[in-house]
Design an enzyme around this catalytic site. Structure first.
Site, short mmCIF file in Angstrom:
data_model
loop_
_atom_site.label_atom_id
_atom_site.label_comp_id
_atom_site.label_asym_id
_atom_site.label_seq_id
_atom_site.Cartn_x
_atom_site.Cartn_y
_atom_site.Cartn_z
N ALA A 273 0.83 -1.20 0.00
CA ALA A 273 0.00 0.00 0.00
C ALA A 273 0.87 1.26 0.00
O ALA A 273 1.81 1.35 -0.79
CB ALA A 273 -0.96 -0.03 1.17
N CYS A 274 0.60 2.19 0.89
CA CYS A 274 1.29 3.49 0.86
C CYS A 274 2.76 3.40 1.26
O CYS A 274 3.51 4.36 1.05
CB CYS A 274 0.56 4.48 1.76
#
Length: 373
Positions: free
Chosen positions: A155-156
């Site tokens: 993800a991030c």
């Protein structure tokens, strides 16, 4: 042991921009349409009326004013509210590879390298447009890189985790030079009908070159003094899209298949984790936060970043110390901190310290302490 450096960076900015005002006009038109279509149910209390969004609400909640997208068609149409991205044939270059190649070529030029000198390509991002073959292998072929390639998703925090993997690969002897690419097409995962998240994401691609200091030819490079990665499971930032969705036609297109989050819980739970993570890393390296000239932080939410900066450095901090790019790029998942690094590294002098840090879904936190050389 030879030191490992980031020797080049690249940034590809998509051609289409969307302002808050454009996005709000589209969303509010949808609200009017929805409330009119369900007026009876709303009047009887069976459904709640949808509320308008506004540019002021968006900027106060996030700090975002604008975002870039690869395909604008469809996003602002209240009847569609998604990017109408044409599917390409299997023989054609994928959209994500196209983005990644543009950033990669810039990073290679920045590092004074040719593509054949790269022997590991890592594509690290929140979403890949297909399961396999890996986007990284497609980019490897198009560039003419040697060695091997793979995709990874955290993800991030994908970029910082990939940088840690790149450093480990070089120290372990499985690669000499690594290209870390973050081609983020987040616009396709937004629920443009959700007031709390319709404004959050934009598209972009970034790239970084990692290699040993001994073979670095770049005019500017950053030694990785240390990296630290942390994960802890939480479903408070979530996207349930995947190949198993097709096995349940009743829910295949439900809103939970797109990005959704419980923002207040994320703010409350993730911030203490970030503080503890960074305090521990600085202790391990014998550093204090005021030793840093620059903080290249994850670009998700201006309020969260301000909390992190104040916790580390206090109230009176120059905007240049922790530069913000999310006002123009919005949240670009893993690429945000790398955009900040790419745009705000030229003034760093030999010996200056910087912190490259990301945090988000997982939960995940990744951070690297860098020294300009």
């Amino acid at each position: 042991m030879d030191s490992i450096v980031i020797s080049g960076s690249g940034l590809f900015t998509p051609p289409n921009g969307i302002s808050n005002e454009e996005l709000v006009a589209s969303y509010n038109a949808y609200v009017d349409q929805y409330n009119a279509e369900h007026a009876g149910e709303i009047a009887m209390g069976h459904l709640g009326a949808l509320a308008y969004s506004s540019s002021e609400f968006i900027e106060k909640a996030s700090g975002i004013k604008h975002r870039y997208v690869m395909v604008k068609d469809g996003i602002l149409d209240p009847e569609i509210m998604m990017p109408l991205i044409p599917e390409r044939s299997p023989e054609s270059l994928s959209l994500q590879a196209e983005m990644g190649l543009a950033a990669a070529r810039m990073a290679l030029e920045s590092a004074s390298l040719a593509a054949h000198e790269i022997d590991l390509v890592i594509v690290a991002c929140a979403y890949t447009q297909r399961a396999y073959p890996a986007i990284a292998i497609e980019i490897q072929r198009e560039l003419g890189c040697a060695g091997f390639a793979y995709d990874m998703q955290v993800a991030c925090s994908s970029a910082t985790f990939a940088l840690a993997a790149a450093r480990g690969a070089i120290l372990g002897g499985s690669a000499l030079r690594v290209l870390v690419i973050c081609p983020e097409i987040c616009s396709a995962q937004i629920n443009y009908r959700d007031r709390d998240s319709h404004f959050i994401f934009g598209d972009v691609a970034t790239a970084l070159v990692v290699e040993s200091a001994a073979q670095c030819r770049a005019p500017q490079a950053f030694e990785i003094l240390g990296h630290k990665c942390k994960t802890e499971f939480s479903g408070n930032i979530r996207s349930n899209f995947g190949f198993l969705n097709r096995c349940d036609p009743a829910s295949a297109h439900a809103p939970d298949k797109l990005f959704h989050q419980q923002g207040r819980k994320v703010f409350k739970e993730l911030l203490p984790m970030i503080y503890q993570h960074l305090d521990g890393q600085l202790d391990e390296l014998g550093l204090t936060a005021n030793a840093f000239k620059r903080l290249w932080l994850h670009q998700a939410n201006i309020n969260m970043n301000q909390f992190v900066v104040k916790k580390l450095l206090g109230e009176e901090v120059s905007p240049l110390t922790a530069p913000v790019v999310l006002d123009q790029y919005a949240n670009t998942a893993s690429a945000g901190s790398v955009i900040a690094f790419h745009k705000y590294r030229a003034d760093m002098q030999a010996g200056d310290l910087g912190l490259l840090c990301s945090f988000g879904a997982g939960y995940s936190i990744g951070s690297l302490v860098l020294k300009a050389i």
